[in-house]
Each structure stands twice: as C-alpha cells, then as structure tokens.
Design an enzyme around this catalytic site. Structure first.
Site, PDB file in Angstrom:
ATOM      1  N   LYS A   1      52.785  27.131   0.860  1.00  0.00           N
ATOM      2  CA  LYS A   1      52.158  25.929   1.405  1.00  0.00           C
ATOM      3  C   LYS A   1      51.762  24.969   0.286  1.00  0.00           C
ATOM      4  CE  LYS A   1      49.501  26.704   5.568  1.00  0.00           C
ATOM      5  NZ  LYS A   1      48.160  26.753   6.152  1.00  0.00           N
TER       6      LYS A   1
ATOM      7  N   ASP B   1      46.053  23.515   8.645  1.00  0.00           N
ATOM      8  CA  ASP B   1      46.177  24.667   9.537  1.00  0.00           C
ATOM      9  C   ASP B   1      47.358  24.399  10.460  1.00  0.00           C
ATOM     10  OD1 ASP B   1      44.994  27.283   9.945  1.00  0.00           O
ATOM     11  OD2 ASP B   1      44.664  26.624  11.994  1.00  0.00           O
TER      12      ASP B   1
ATOM     13  N   LYS C   1      63.496  20.375   4.401  1.00  0.00           N
ATOM     14  CA  LYS C   1      62.436  20.834   5.307  1.00  0.00           C
ATOM     15  C   LYS C   1      61.269  19.838   5.301  1.00  0.00           C
ATOM     16  CE  LYS C   1      58.837  24.206   6.207  1.00  0.00           C
ATOM     17  NZ  LYS C   1      58.050  25.374   5.809  1.00  0.00           N
TER      18      LYS C   1
ATOM     19  N   HIS D   1      56.505  19.467  10.258  1.00  0.00           N
ATOM     20  CA  HIS D   1      55.132  19.269  10.715  1.00  0.00           C
ATOM     21  C   HIS D   1      54.205  18.939   9.533  1.00  0.00           C
ATOM     22  CE1 HIS D   1      56.478  23.204   9.706  1.00  0.00           C
ATOM     23  NE2 HIS D   1      55.261  23.679   9.524  1.00  0.00           N
ATOM     24  N   ARG D   2      54.321  19.699   8.435  1.00  0.00           N
ATOM     25  CA  ARG D   2      53.442  19.488   7.275  1.00  0.00           C
ATOM     26  C   ARG D   2      53.755  18.155   6.607  1.00  0.00           C
ATOM     27  NH1 ARG D   2      54.054  24.070   5.640  1.00  0.00           N
ATOM     28  NH2 ARG D   2      52.190  24.767   6.722  1.00  0.00           N
TER      29      ARG D   2
ATOM     30  N   PHE E   1      58.966  30.057   4.436  1.00  0.00           N
ATOM     31  CA  PHE E   1      58.043  31.182   4.638  1.00  0.00           C
ATOM     32  C   PHE E   1      57.699  31.255   6.132  1.00  0.00           C
ATOM     33  CE2 PHE E   1      53.920  29.008   5.315  1.00  0.00           C
ATOM     34  CZ  PHE E   1      54.279  27.711   4.986  1.00  0.00           C
ATOM     35  N   GLY E   2      56.864  32.234   6.480  1.00  0.00           N
ATOM     36  CA  GLY E   2      56.371  32.322   7.848  1.00  0.00           C
ATOM     37  C   GLY E   2      57.505  32.433   8.871  1.00  0.00           C
ATOM     38  N   TYR E   3      57.454  31.544   9.852  1.00  0.00           N
ATOM     39  CA  TYR E   3      58.429  31.572  10.944  1.00  0.00           C
ATOM     40  C   TYR E   3      59.678  30.736  10.628  1.00  0.00           C
ATOM     41  CZ  TYR E   3      54.496  33.460  13.685  1.00  0.00           C
ATOM     42  OH  TYR E   3      53.451  34.236  14.147  1.00  0.00           O
ATOM     43  N   ASP E   4      59.804  30.234   9.407  1.00  0.00           N
ATOM     44  CA  ASP E   4      60.941  29.367   9.065  1.00  0.00           C
ATOM     45  C   ASP E   4      62.310  29.971   9.399  1.00  0.00           C
ATOM     46  OD1 ASP E   4      59.487  27.181   8.243  1.00  0.00           O
ATOM     47  OD2 ASP E   4      59.623  27.632   6.100  1.00  0.00           O
TER      48      ASP E   4
HETATM   49  P1  IMP Z   1      48.076  29.035   8.586  1.00  0.00           P
HETATM   50  O1  IMP Z   1      48.115  27.570   8.768  1.00  0.00           O
HETATM   51  O2  IMP Z   1      48.122  29.397   7.130  1.00  0.00           O
HETATM   52  O3  IMP Z   1      46.943  29.692   9.335  1.00  0.00           O
HETATM   53  O4  IMP Z   1      49.445  29.608   9.143  1.00  0.00           O
HETATM   54  C1  IMP Z   1      49.595  30.080  10.464  1.00  0.00           C
HETATM   55  C2  IMP Z   1      50.893  30.859  10.582  1.00  0.00           C
HETATM   56  O5  IMP Z   1      51.978  29.960  10.654  1.00  0.00           O
HETATM   57  C3  IMP Z   1      51.182  31.835   9.442  1.00  0.00           C
HETATM   58  O6  IMP Z   1      51.824  32.970  10.011  1.00  0.00           O
HETATM   59  C4  IMP Z   1      52.151  31.075   8.582  1.00  0.00           C
HETATM   60  O7  IMP Z   1      53.036  31.936   7.899  1.00  0.00           O
HETATM   61  C5  IMP Z   1      52.888  30.235   9.609  1.00  0.00           C
HETATM   62  N1  IMP Z   1      53.294  28.960   9.039  1.00  0.00           N
HETATM   63  C6  IMP Z   1      52.476  28.001   8.530  1.00  0.00           C
HETATM   64  N2  IMP Z   1      53.215  26.970   8.099  1.00  0.00           N
HETATM   65  C7  IMP Z   1      54.506  27.301   8.315  1.00  0.00           C
HETATM   66  C8  IMP Z   1      55.735  26.638   8.040  1.00  0.00           C
HETATM   67  O8  IMP Z   1      55.802  25.542   7.481  1.00  0.00           O
HETATM   68  N3  IMP Z   1      56.856  27.286   8.423  1.00  0.00           N
HETATM   69  C9  IMP Z   1      56.829  28.505   9.033  1.00  0.00           C
HETATM   70  N4  IMP Z   1      55.712  29.176   9.286  1.00  0.00           N
HETATM   71  C10 IMP Z   1      54.556  28.567   8.931  1.00  0.00           C
END
Ligand code: IMP
Length: 207
Positions: free
Chosen positions: A18, A72, A179, A184-185, A155-158
């Site tokens: 992030k 968030d 990306k 969203h970010r 990362f995450g759900y990417d």
């Molecule tokens: P948080 O904002 O750090 O609480 O993230 C919430 C969840 O969404 C976590 O499981 C992150 O890995 C996932 N996440 C946050 N941002 C992204 C992104 O840009 N891509 C994919 N997953 C994300």
C-alpha cells in the site's frame, strides 16, 4: 512542515504494498514519510471504511505529532450482498493471509456466474492535520471476480479482480502504473489531491 517543497504527511499504513502504491500515486505532490515504529497496531473497530481510515489517521497523527494520511479499503461483491466489505482483511479469520482470503472468496462464489461475480473495490482516504481539520476522499473501481487467481503483482485480492476498464487482466497481472491508473486507491488519492488548496503556503499542514 515541508520536504523539498512538498507538504509532508506521515503514512498511517504499515502495509509495504500500500505504501509503495500511495507514494507512486502522490508523486511529487506530497512527501509520504513512514509511520513511527512505535505507532503500534490500530484496531480497526469502525463500522465503515471511513471510520477505520479516520481511526488510523488520528492515531498515527497523534503519535507522530504530524499530519497523517490513512487508507481503508474494502472489496464488495454482488453475490455476497456487499461482503466482505469493511471486513475484507479478516474475511477468512483474524490471522488470515491474502491467500486465505482469496481462497475463501472463491469458495463462496463456487457456482456463481455472470452478474453475481460483479464486484467493486472502494477506498476511503483520510488526511488528518495537526490543526484538527480533516480531508476525506473516496475512490471506486468496478469489475468482476475471476474464476481463479492470475498474476504475481499487487497484493490482497488483486489476483482475482478484473477491472471493467481494463483489458481482461487481473490487477495482479498489471504493472503498478497500470493498476494505479485505474484503481480505487489511485482514484481516492487523486480526488484528495484535488481538494488540497494549491495556494496554501504550507499545503495540508497549514500555516
Ligand atoms: P485494509 O485497507 O488494509 O484494511 O485492507 C483490507 C483488505 O483489502 C486486505 O485484505 C487487503 O489485502 C485488501 N486490499 C486492500 N487494498 C487492496 C488492493 O489494492 N488490491 C487488492 N486487495 C486490497
């Protein structure tokens, strides 16, 4: 406070993926500095993304005695009534890894096709300033959940998110720049930058 002429803000996130995305998106508009090592974990007890972003921004601003920027993010899936949403990080349990969360998501969507796989990422960013004022902005990207993970980036759900405005690749199959252009970010942070007063003598820190 400024660094190299740029307003300086402390990044409330400890997630290196992030942080890297935020720094790239903010470019030369804001200088993002790492959160203090003693900032500790902030419990995300809020009911909404905005609540949680605010909790993180305020906590880190207090420890660092500086302006702080928090993000968030939630993934909202049509067939799941908007879940996992604000609980995206802990979808597969309190100690879930990204892989655990993706596995649970794909499991929940077994047999779901078409519109049911529609989803959106939503990010809320909060900039908390030393004078107590706050700026809030949101970014959304719509898409669908792939049948299986694809790609090594992000990362995450990417690996399972295919944005509508892309070319069929998941976010994890894209370069960071591709990306960030759609994400969203990226959208939330660009909206935040638009709200900062460019004429202010010291940017988000104020006088
Ligand atoms: P948080 O904002 O750090 O609480 O993230 C919430 C969840 O969404 C976590 O499981 C992150 O890995 C996932 N996440 C946050 N941002 C992204 C992104 O840009 N891509 C994919 N997953 C994300």
């Amino acid at each position: 406070m400024t660094g190299g002429g740029r307003p300086r803000v402390v990044c409330a996130s400890a997630n290196p993926h992030k942080v890297a995305e935020m720094a790239a998106i903010l470019g030369d508009r804001l200088e993002l500095v790492a959160r203090p090592a003693d900032a500790g974990e902030v419990d995300e007890t809020g009911e909404t993304l905005e609540d949680n972003a605010r909790l993180k921004a305020r906590a880190v601003a207090a420890v660092a005695d500086a302006d702080a920027l928090a993000d968030d993010t939630g993934l909202e899936v049509e067939a799941l009534g908007g879940a996992p949403g604000v609980r995206s990080a802990r979808y597969a349990g309190d100690t879930a890894t990204d892989a655990d969360n993706v596995r649970r998501l794909l499991g929940e969507l077994t047999g779901v096709t078409g519109e049911g796989r529609r989803a959106r990422f939503r990010t809320v960013v909060v900039l908390h300033r030393r004078d107590g004022s706050e700026l809030v902005a949101e970014g959304v990207v719509t898409g669908r959940i792939a049948e299986a993970p694809r790609g090594q980036g992000g990362f995450g759900y990417d690996p399972v998110f295919v944005p509508d405005e892309g070319d069929g690749r998941t976010f994890a199959e894209m370069s960071a720049a591709d990306k960030n252009a759609l994400s969203h970010r990226g959208r939330a942070l660009r909206a935040l930058l638009e709200r900062l007063d460019p004429a202010a003598p010291d940017g988000p820190g104020g006088a």
